[in-house]
Motif scaffolding. Sequence first.
Motif, mmCIF file in Angstrom:
data_model
loop_
_atom_site.group_PDB
_atom_site.id
_atom_site.type_symbol
_atom_site.label_atom_id
_atom_site.label_comp_id
_atom_site.label_asym_id
_atom_site.label_seq_id
_atom_site.Cartn_x
_atom_site.Cartn_y
_atom_site.Cartn_z
ATOM 1 N N UNK A 83 -11.460 11.023 -6.584
ATOM 2 C CA UNK A 83 -12.153 9.842 -7.119
ATOM 3 C C UNK A 83 -11.235 8.708 -7.515
ATOM 4 N N UNK A 84 -9.941 8.947 -7.513
ATOM 5 C CA UNK A 84 -9.023 7.842 -7.809
ATOM 6 C C UNK A 84 -9.292 6.678 -6.857
ATOM 7 N N UNK A 85 -9.470 7.003 -5.583
ATOM 8 C CA UNK A 85 -9.675 5.954 -4.590
ATOM 9 C C UNK A 85 -10.927 5.143 -4.899
ATOM 10 N N UNK A 86 -12.009 5.865 -5.245
ATOM 11 C CA UNK A 86 -13.267 5.188 -5.541
ATOM 12 C C UNK A 86 -13.105 4.291 -6.763
ATOM 13 N N UNK A 87 -12.482 4.845 -7.805
ATOM 14 C CA UNK A 87 -12.371 4.075 -9.049
ATOM 15 C C UNK A 87 -11.372 2.929 -8.923
ATOM 16 N N UNK A 107 -10.863 1.255 -6.250
ATOM 17 C CA UNK A 107 -11.645 0.224 -5.568
ATOM 18 C C UNK A 107 -12.509 -0.545 -6.558
ATOM 19 N N UNK A 108 -13.133 0.209 -7.443
ATOM 20 C CA UNK A 108 -13.977 -0.388 -8.470
ATOM 21 C C UNK A 108 -13.147 -1.346 -9.330
ATOM 22 N N UNK A 139 -13.516 -5.394 -9.849
ATOM 23 C CA UNK A 139 -13.683 -6.003 -11.165
ATOM 24 C C UNK A 139 -12.596 -7.049 -11.429
ATOM 25 N N UNK A 140 -11.377 -6.721 -10.979
ATOM 26 C CA UNK A 140 -10.274 -7.667 -11.153
ATOM 27 C C UNK A 140 -10.550 -8.955 -10.389
ATOM 28 N N UNK A 141 -11.056 -8.782 -9.158
ATOM 29 C CA UNK A 141 -11.353 -9.947 -8.333
ATOM 30 C C UNK A 141 -12.431 -10.802 -9.001
ATOM 31 N N UNK A 158 -13.729 -4.897 -22.128
ATOM 32 C CA UNK A 158 -15.049 -4.812 -21.505
ATOM 33 C C UNK A 158 -14.977 -4.183 -20.128
ATOM 34 N N UNK A 159 -13.919 -4.536 -19.365
ATOM 35 C CA UNK A 159 -13.783 -3.961 -18.029
ATOM 36 C C UNK A 159 -13.605 -2.454 -18.116
ATOM 37 N N UNK A 160 -12.742 -2.007 -19.054
ATOM 38 C CA UNK A 160 -12.497 -0.569 -19.170
ATOM 39 C C UNK A 160 -13.763 0.138 -19.655
ATOM 40 N N UNK A 161 -14.488 -0.513 -20.578
ATOM 41 C CA UNK A 161 -15.736 0.072 -21.061
ATOM 42 C C UNK A 161 -16.738 0.239 -19.937
ATOM 43 N N UNK A 162 -16.905 -0.830 -19.144
ATOM 44 C CA UNK A 162 -17.821 -0.767 -17.996
ATOM 45 C C UNK A 162 -17.386 0.326 -17.039
ATOM 46 N N UNK A 163 -16.077 0.374 -16.798
ATOM 47 C CA UNK A 163 -15.542 1.389 -15.884
ATOM 48 C C UNK A 163 -15.842 2.784 -16.422
#
Lengths: 259, 212
Positions: free
Chosen positions: A163-167, A169-170, A174-176, A196-201
Motif C-alpha cells: 500500500x505504500x505505492x497507493x498512499x 500516489x495519494x 494532495x501535494x499537487x 490537515x493533509x496528514x489527517x485526511x490521509x
Amino acid sequence: MKHSFLDQYSDRDSLIHRLDPRTKLLTSLLFILAVVLTPPGRWPVFALYFILVAALLILSRVPLLYVLKRSLVIMPFVVLIAVFIPFFKEGEIAGSYNIWLWQLSVTYNGLQVFWNILAKAWLSILSLILLTSTTRFSQLLKGMEKLRLPGVMTMILSFMYRYIFVLVDEVMRMKQARDSRNFGGGRLRQLGTIGNMIGTLFIRSYERGERVYAAMMARGFDGQTRTLESLSFRPPDALFGLSLGFILILAMVLNLWYL
Amino acid sequence: MHIPDGLLNVATVATTYVVSAGGVGGAVRIVNKKLGEKQVPLMGILAAFIFAAQMLNFPIAGGTSGHFLGAALAAILLGPWAAVLIMSCVLIAQCLIFQDGGLLALGANIFNMGLVASFSAYYIYRLFTWLMGSTRKGTLAGGFAAAWASVFLASVFCAVELAVSGTSPFGVVVPAMAGVHALIGIIEGLITTAVLSLVLATRADLLQLQRI
C-alpha cells in the motif's frame, strides 16, 4: 507516478540476485558486524572490506553511479555527528585554531577516529544498498520470516509494501492540489495545511484498511497468507556464505596481527 | 534521528537489540492476543500511512527540512503496543529500502523511535486527558504534549547512545540533539494537533478505537 523508488534494480538478474535472500541477509549482517568491530586505523583491513563489497557490486551488475549517489545521501548525517570528535579526543595535536574566544585543537588520534567512523558508515551503507538492490522486497520478507521474524510483522510489512505505492500516489495528488492552490502564508499556516493533509490521509487510509479487510474476509482470509514461491538453499548459497565467512575471518586475523 | 551503522559500538548495539527484541516480541504477543490476525491489514495500511506521511517535508531554518515522525499519533489513536509494532515495521522498511538507519543500528532506532516515543506519548496523552477530561481541549493539549515529548525523548536517548559509543562527546551531542529536537518537537506537536482536530471534526469515532 513511477514507482521505481523502492528496491530499484532488484528485478535484474545476476549471480548475486539469484542467491537465497537468507544468505544475503545473514552475510550482510556479518559483514557489517565485522566492519563495526574493526578497530580504528586498520586501513589495510578496511581496504579489504572495500574490495570485497566493490567486487560484489560489480558482480551484481547494479549501475555503480547509482550506488555511489545513493550511498552519499546518508553521509551528511554521519559527518554532522562525528565532526566533533577530532576536537575532543586527547592526544598529539595536529593543529590548533583560535576562533573568537575558543581555542580549538585537532588531534591526530581524533582525526583517525573520525575517518574511521566515516569509513565504517560508508561500507555498511554500501553493503545495505547491495542487499536491497539485488533482492526484491517480497523475497526479503520471505527470508526474514524464515529467519523467525514474527508472522504478524511480516504480514504488516507486506501489506505496508503493497500500500505504500497507493498512499504515496495519494500524497502526490494532495501535494499537487496544495501547490496549485498556492501553498504559502506563514509557517503556522503551512503546518496547519500539512496537519490537515496528514489527517485526511489518515482517515482515508483507515477507511481503505477497513475495506481491504472486508474484501479479504469475503475471499476467505483466515489469518494466513500463502504463496506459491518457496525459498531454496542451493550449493551456490553455501559456497557464497563460506567464502564470505572465510574472507571475514581473514580480516579478523589481519586485525589481530596488526596489534 | 535515524542512526546509521558505524556510529554505535558493539556493546550498545547488543544492548539495544536485546531490549528492542523484547519490546517488539511483547508487542507481537499482546497484539496477537487482543486482535488476533484480524486487524493485520489495517495495521499494515497504517504503517504505510506513517511512511507516506513522513514524505511530507516542511522547511526548517537554513535550507534543511524536517518531517513528521508519527509515533505519537499512532500511539494516541491505536495504543502504545500497536504503535510499537507499526513504528518497528516502518523503521525496518526504511532501513532496508532507503538505507535510512543501519541494520546493526536497527535495535537502537526501534528503541528510540518505537518504544520510547510510543510509550512516552501514550502515557503523557493519557495524563492530559485524565487531568483535563476527554474534551476537545484535553485531546488537543494532550496530543501536542505527547508529540513534543516523543520527539524530544527519542532524540535524548539517541544522543545518549551516540555518546556512550564514544562517537561524540556527551557534553556536545546531548545538548545539541535535545536542543534541536525541542524545536522539531514543537512542529511535530502542531502537526499532531492539527491532525487530531481534523479527525475530531470529521470522524470523532476514530478516537474511541480500542487501544492496545
